[in-house]
Design a protein around this motif. Structure first.
Motif, PDB file in Angstrom:
ATOM      1  N   ARG B  19       0.872  -1.171   0.000  1.00 16.27           N
ATOM      2  CA  ARG B  19       0.000   0.000   0.000  1.00 16.27           C
ATOM      3  C   ARG B  19       0.908   1.220   0.000  1.00 16.27           C
ATOM      4  O   ARG B  19       1.716   1.413   0.900  1.00 16.27           O
ATOM      5  CB  ARG B  19      -0.894  -0.011   1.243  1.00 16.27           C
ATOM      6  N   LYS B  23       2.193  11.771   0.689  1.00  9.11           N
ATOM      7  CA  LYS B  23       1.661  12.893   1.447  1.00  9.11           C
ATOM      8  C   LYS B  23       2.730  13.964   1.479  1.00  9.11           C
ATOM      9  O   LYS B  23       3.844  13.729   1.957  1.00  9.11           O
ATOM     10  CB  LYS B  23       1.315  12.437   2.872  1.00  9.11           C
ATOM     11  N   SER B  54      -2.422   1.240  11.343  1.00  5.30           N
ATOM     12  CA  SER B  54      -3.812   1.629  11.063  1.00  5.30           C
ATOM     13  C   SER B  54      -4.160   1.398   9.603  1.00  5.30           C
ATOM     14  O   SER B  54      -5.280   1.017   9.271  1.00  5.30           O
ATOM     15  CB  SER B  54      -4.037   3.088  11.444  1.00  5.30           C
ATOM     16  N   LEU B  57      -4.989  -2.103   9.265  1.00  6.94           N
ATOM     17  CA  LEU B  57      -6.301  -2.402   9.812  1.00  6.94           C
ATOM     18  C   LEU B  57      -7.418  -1.937   8.855  1.00  6.94           C
ATOM     19  O   LEU B  57      -8.415  -2.635   8.662  1.00  6.94           O
ATOM     20  CB  LEU B  57      -6.486  -1.742  11.180  1.00  6.94           C
ATOM     21  N   ASP B  58      -7.210  -0.769   8.247  1.00  6.48           N
ATOM     22  CA  ASP B  58      -8.214  -0.276   7.293  1.00  6.48           C
ATOM     23  C   ASP B  58      -8.356  -1.214   6.106  1.00  6.48           C
ATOM     24  O   ASP B  58      -9.453  -1.450   5.610  1.00  6.48           O
ATOM     25  CB  ASP B  58      -7.847   1.125   6.797  1.00  6.48           C
ATOM     26  N   ALA B  63     -11.894  -1.075   4.219  1.00  8.06           N
ATOM     27  CA  ALA B  63     -12.194   0.331   4.007  1.00  8.06           C
ATOM     28  C   ALA B  63     -11.152   0.962   3.100  1.00  8.06           C
ATOM     29  O   ALA B  63     -11.292   2.109   2.692  1.00  8.06           O
ATOM     30  CB  ALA B  63     -12.239   1.055   5.345  1.00  8.06           C
ATOM     31  N   LEU B  64     -10.135   0.218   2.813  1.00  2.57           N
ATOM     32  CA  LEU B  64      -9.026   0.752   2.011  1.00  2.57           C
ATOM     33  C   LEU B  64      -8.503  -0.388   1.151  1.00  2.57           C
ATOM     34  O   LEU B  64      -8.343  -1.505   1.634  1.00  2.57           O
ATOM     35  CB  LEU B  64      -7.924   1.209   3.004  1.00  2.57           C
ATOM     36  N   GLU B  90     -17.119  -1.747  -4.397  1.00  4.12           N
ATOM     37  CA  GLU B  90     -17.315  -1.024  -3.138  1.00  4.12           C
ATOM     38  C   GLU B  90     -18.574  -1.513  -2.407  1.00  4.12           C
ATOM     39  O   GLU B  90     -18.573  -1.708  -1.205  1.00  4.12           O
ATOM     40  CB  GLU B  90     -17.393   0.485  -3.433  1.00  4.12           C
ATOM     41  N   SER B  91     -19.621  -1.784  -3.180  1.00  7.82           N
ATOM     42  CA  SER B  91     -20.854  -2.200  -2.493  1.00  7.82           C
ATOM     43  C   SER B  91     -20.759  -3.642  -2.003  1.00  7.82           C
ATOM     44  O   SER B  91     -21.310  -3.987  -0.964  1.00  7.82           O
ATOM     45  CB  SER B  91     -22.063  -1.999  -3.411  1.00  7.82           C
ATOM     46  N   ALA B  94     -18.856  -3.346   1.103  1.00  4.45           N
ATOM     47  CA  ALA B  94     -19.716  -2.801   2.155  1.00  4.45           C
ATOM     48  C   ALA B  94     -20.615  -3.887   2.721  1.00  4.45           C
ATOM     49  O   ALA B  94     -20.871  -3.935   3.923  1.00  4.45           O
ATOM     50  CB  ALA B  94     -20.552  -1.655   1.595  1.00  4.45           C
ATOM     51  N   ARG B  97     -18.551  -6.017   5.043  1.00  5.02           N
ATOM     52  CA  ARG B  97     -18.361  -5.270   6.291  1.00  5.02           C
ATOM     53  C   ARG B  97     -19.606  -5.361   7.161  1.00  5.02           C
ATOM     54  O   ARG B  97     -19.551  -5.587   8.345  1.00  5.02           O
ATOM     55  CB  ARG B  97     -18.100  -3.785   5.980  1.00  5.02           C
ATOM     56  N   ASP B 179      -9.426  -1.078  16.929  1.00  5.72           N
ATOM     57  CA  ASP B 179      -8.361  -0.106  16.695  1.00  5.72           C
ATOM     58  C   ASP B 179      -8.090   0.645  17.989  1.00  5.72           C
ATOM     59  O   ASP B 179      -8.858   1.517  18.376  1.00  5.72           O
ATOM     60  CB  ASP B 179      -8.820   0.862  15.591  1.00  5.72           C
TER      61      ASP B 179
END
Lengths: 643, 255
Positions: B19, B23, B54, B57-58, B63-64, B90-91, B94, B97, B179
């Motif tokens: 990943r 930034k 983190s 974990l995402d 979520a990532l 994505e769905s 979801a 999740r 988390d």
């Protein structure tokens, strides 16, 4: 705040309520409502923020569709500005008025007579005050009356101008005595009638002392002043009787005329052409025949038909020549009706002079049954029909021209003519009058059994266009027809400029208002969604995605916008009522008559209300949606761990 | 997606996952060579801040998405279904999740506008499940029966985390991600919470993945631990490698 505190704690958790999968939508709605309730102070702030910008906007639109629109109409529809007045007297025929009426831009047109003959003295019955009033014709849809606070007068009624009413001390409902006068042999004669005052128009309509009546009343006054009788009001006077006109004359002689003789007949007699006919031609042309030994001439005119004086001229020139003269009119097409008005047949009518001592000598065929004495009209109302037409002895003849017709009774003679004749025979005097009918307006007055001439046309007109914007077009139209007219073009330009200015100001205000409202709506909702970032991320994490997740802020946006709109509507209705109550007396005073009951100073048509609501809700939903998309696009990691 | 031989399948199976994150001109790369978790394990992911725990974990919480992945799959024993994270929409993610994962976040992640009860029942309602005795039991075990009608703002930090744990387990997910669940509570309470958490998940057979910076807190209760080796190449480029801490002997995944 905790609306579920009434529920008992744990047992509820074990309740086995079947919850369908489809209900997630309802869950999101419930969640959004609960969130709004939880933060009710902030929710209230948002609702107030939206209503704060929406309310003035609604009031602005309310005034626009109320008093501003009304005022605009009042100004731009003012009949005074829409009037097109002829500057000179002309003769406008009935047909001309009909044609004008059909023009798209013409709202109203009514004939006017010569101004000089259109006045009469009036006083309220039982009161002394007398005033000479202008008589102005009116009828249904007259904007001058309707838009100035009165109703159209019916038969036996009139409407007064403000100044006329003041001078006469008249009020609506009073009865006026109206007196038309004329001088006959240095003596005054009066024609009087009573009219009920139907209403009084405001000063805006006219600053003259006038009365508005139906056209026939004005025409009656005019006729009376011209010395004529008006039977419907019982006013005495003369009758303008119709007179015969002829296209020519048939001359029957014992011998032929010389060239000089022929020429002589065309010289200053009113006739210009002469032709020799044989008997057959005579029958075709005139519907009768004579002995074949005779010389037959047709003296005629190509231009205007001739009158009685022309007949006398010819008679004089042929004196001593033992000539028989038959005034001639080109056959007239007519329709025969029975006494009940039912159609019998169409037929041509030819005129034939009365029988005389010479009839037999010249071999006249047919010999008419009518006598020479035709001074009374009734003596002319006769007809000889071809044998074979089954009729009673009293029938009607109907003649037509240019879409109108005239009907009169005739007596059917016992004697019939040849069945194969295509022509019926009527007295030459009647044929002459039918010839006149083709040129002038004639009416058969069955009260006095007389053909009566009536007006050729009207001297002027009173005309209003549909709007002030059409006045110039009409002015140009009249210019092309060489009818000089007066218009309020200068005033109209000012009014249009004022109107444009007002419209511009309104829209500038509206644009600022709308832009402000949209900006405030978007900003409020955007900020509110931004604050919900964490909640949105949590919801997303526990399984709400895409459309379902966005429903949360969208529902909230819609609820907040809807709430703001409701509050605005409440504020709007309070203030609209206030404005309506406060300003009505003021405007009524300004107008001089009460404003129509339906007019509101501040009002919003349902269409606009729903439009504003729809726009508000859509903008709110879109703003919330965009904000939600932006907020959830950032990585959940950041949203969840921002503290 | 469908599976054949089941029991040996890993709940999480990651292989050569990278990943990348940029930034302010600095590139950070998280590398995971091999990360395999079996059903029912309690795994801690420890490391200092900025090591990428983190982020991991995402990704595990779907979520990532990873930038690159040779293998990144989740196996759900209950439905005998396997999902590759790279080729799920994505769905779909979801939905996974929603049904199969429970979350406990740093400060609970409770919705402030719902009562404790509503918060706990939220995953059930979203899944269209009716609450049953299990939730009742959870509430009792976590000692929060008296708090059910309060809003989260009136709870102490410890109570809040307990509520979060109840919520994460309410819909019986096979996987729970936590988390730093005790970051905001005192040490003593933290130990209590971890213990209760561990007991509950073990009884339910739930796979628990917990991110924490505090090794001491978890070293005695976890089955395995993962940690990170951070390499700072230069000012602009840092990379972190996720490795299993072999101090604890659980290589066969059995306790």
């Amino acid at each position: 705040m905790s609306e579920s505190s009434k529920k008992s704690p744990s047992p509820e958790l074990t309740d086995k309520k079947p919850v369908g999968r489809k209900s997630t939508g309802r869950i999101v709605l419930k969640l959004s409502v609960k969130d709004l309730k939880h933060e009710w102070i902030l929710t209230l702030c948002l609702v107030m923020a939206i209503s704060a910008v929406l309310s003035p906007l609604l009031l602005l639109f309310g005034l626009k569709y109320g008093i501003i629109e009304w005022g605009r109409d009042y100004l731009t529809q003012d009949p005074r500005y829409r009037e097109v007045r002829p500057l000179t007297s002309k003769s406008f025929a009935k047909q001309w008025f009909e044609k004008m009426e059909q023009k798209e831009i013409v709202d109203f047109i009514i004939p006017m007579t010569r101004q000089i003959s259109a006045t009469a003295k009036a006083n309220v019955k039982g009161k002394k005050a007398t005033e000479e009033l202008n008589i102005i014709p009116t009828r249904e849809n007259d904007p001058l009356i309707l838009e100035n606070g009165a109703l159209i007068p019916g038969p036996g009624e009139c409407v007064l101008t403000q100044f006329a009413a003041e001078a006469l001390k008249a009020a609506t409902g009073d009865v006026l005595e109206v007196k038309a006068s004329r001088i006959k042999k240095s003596r005054y004669e009066f024609g009087t009638m009573e009219l009920k005052v139907k209403g009084i128009v405001s000063v805006r309509a006219s600053e003259l002392k006038s009365m508005y009546v139906q056209l026939n009343i004005l025409e009656a006054v005019e006729k009376f002043k011209d010395g004529q009788a008006v039977h419907e009001f019982g006013w005495k006077g003369s009758t303008p009787a119709a007179y015969p006109l002829y296209d020519g004359i048939i001359i029957v002689l014992g011998k032929k005329l010389s060239k000089v003789g022929e020429f002589n007949l065309c010289n200053r007699t009113g006739f210009t052409k002469i032709e020799s006919l044989n008997n057959k031609e005579l029958i075709t042309k005139a519907g009768f025949g004579v002995s074949s030994e005779k010389s037959i001439y047709r003296l005629y005119t190509m231009r205007k038909p001739a009158g009685e004086d022309s007949l006398n001229n010819v008679k004089n020139k042929l004196r001593g020549k033992n000539a028989s003269l038959f005034p001639w009119v080109a056959p007239v097409n007519a329709r025969l009706l029975d006494s009940s008005g039912k159609e019998i047949c169409d037929i041509n009518l030819s005129g034939l002079s009365a029988a005389s001592e010479k009839s037999e000598e010249i071999g006249l065929s047919p010999v008419p049954e009518w006598g020479k004495e035709q001074s009374e009209t009734t003596q002319k109302l006769k007809i000889m029909l071809p044998a074979g037409i089954p009729v009673q002895d009293k029938i009607f003849i109907k003649v037509s021209k240019d879409g109108e017709s005239m009907r009169f009774p005739v007596q059917v003679m016992q004697k019939r003519i040849a069945a194969d004749s295509k022509t019926a025979i009527i007295p030459d005097g009647l044929a002459g009058i039918l010839r006149l009918y083709q040129l002038r307006n004639i009416r058969f007055d069955d009260k006095i059994n007389e053909f009566v001439l009536f007006r050729r046309g009207y001297a002027g007109f009173r005309l209003y266009t549909k709007s002030i914007f059409a006045v110039d077009e009409l002015r140009r139209f009249f210019g092309e027809q060489s009818i000089p007219v007066h218009t309020e073009i200068k005033e109209i330009k000012k009014v249009i400029e004022l109107d444009n200015g007002m419209t511009l100001i309104f829209w500038l205000l509206a644009i600022v208002g709308i832009a402000g409202s949209v900006a405030s709506l978007v900003a409020s909702l955007y900020a509110s969604v931004e604050r919900k970032k964490r909640e949105l991320s949590v919801l997303r994490l526990i399984g709400l995605s895409g459309a379902r997740l966005f429903r949360f802020p969208v529902y909230q946006g819609i609820i907040i916008a809807g709430g703001g709109f409701m509050v605005s509507m409440i504020i709007f209705s309070i203030f609209a009522r206030l404005i309506n109550n406060m300003f009505r007396p003021y405007i009524d005073k300004l107008l001089g008559f009460p404003m129509e009951a339906g007019v509101s100073f501040c009002r919003l048509p349902f269409f606009h209300v729903s439009g504003v609501l729809l726009a508000t809700v859509i903008i709110a939903a879109v703003a919330a949606m965009i904000a939600a998309v932006r907020v959830t696009r950032i990585e959940p990691a950041e949203a969840l761990r921002d503290e | 997606m469908k599976n054949d031989k089941s029991d040996d399948r890993f709940v999480f199976h990651l292989h050569d996952v990278i990943r990348k994150r940029e930034k302010g001109g600095n590139l950070f790369e998280l590398k995971i060579d091999s990360f395999k978790i079996r059903q029912g394990e309690f795994v801690a992911i420890v490391g200092a801040s900025g090591c990428g725990k983190s982020t991991l974990l995402d990704m595990l919480g779907l979520a990532l998405k990873p930038t690159v992945a040779d293998e990144f799959s989740i196996f759900i024993k209950r439905t005998n279904a396997q999902f590759g994270i790279m080729d799920s929409s994505e769905s779909q993610l979801a939905d996974i999740r929603k049904v199969h994962i429970g979350y406990v976040l740093q400060t609970g992640g409770l919705l402030p506008f719902l009562t404790v009860k509503e918060n706990i029942l939220l995953p059930c309602s979203i899944n269209g499940m009716s609450p049953d005795n299990h939730v009742h039991e959870l509430v009792k075990r976590l000692h929060i029966e008296d708090q059910l009608d309060k809003k989260p703002q009136y709870l102490s930090g410890g109570q809040r985390q307990r509520v979060a744990i109840a919520r994460a387990l309410a819909h019986r997910p096979p996987i729970v991600l936590a988390d730093e669940p005790t970051a905001a509570v005192d040490k003593l309470t933290a130990y209590d919470i971890i213990e209760e958490f561990q007991n509950l998940t073990r009884e339910m057979g739930v796979t628990l993945l917990m991110v924490t910076h505090d090794t001491n807190l978890v070293e005695n209760v976890v089955d395995r631990m993962f940690t990170f080796e951070v390499h700072k190449k230069d000012e602009q480029y840092t990379y972190s490698v996720c490795l299993e801490k072999d101090k604890i002997d659980t290589s066969d995944g059995k306790r």
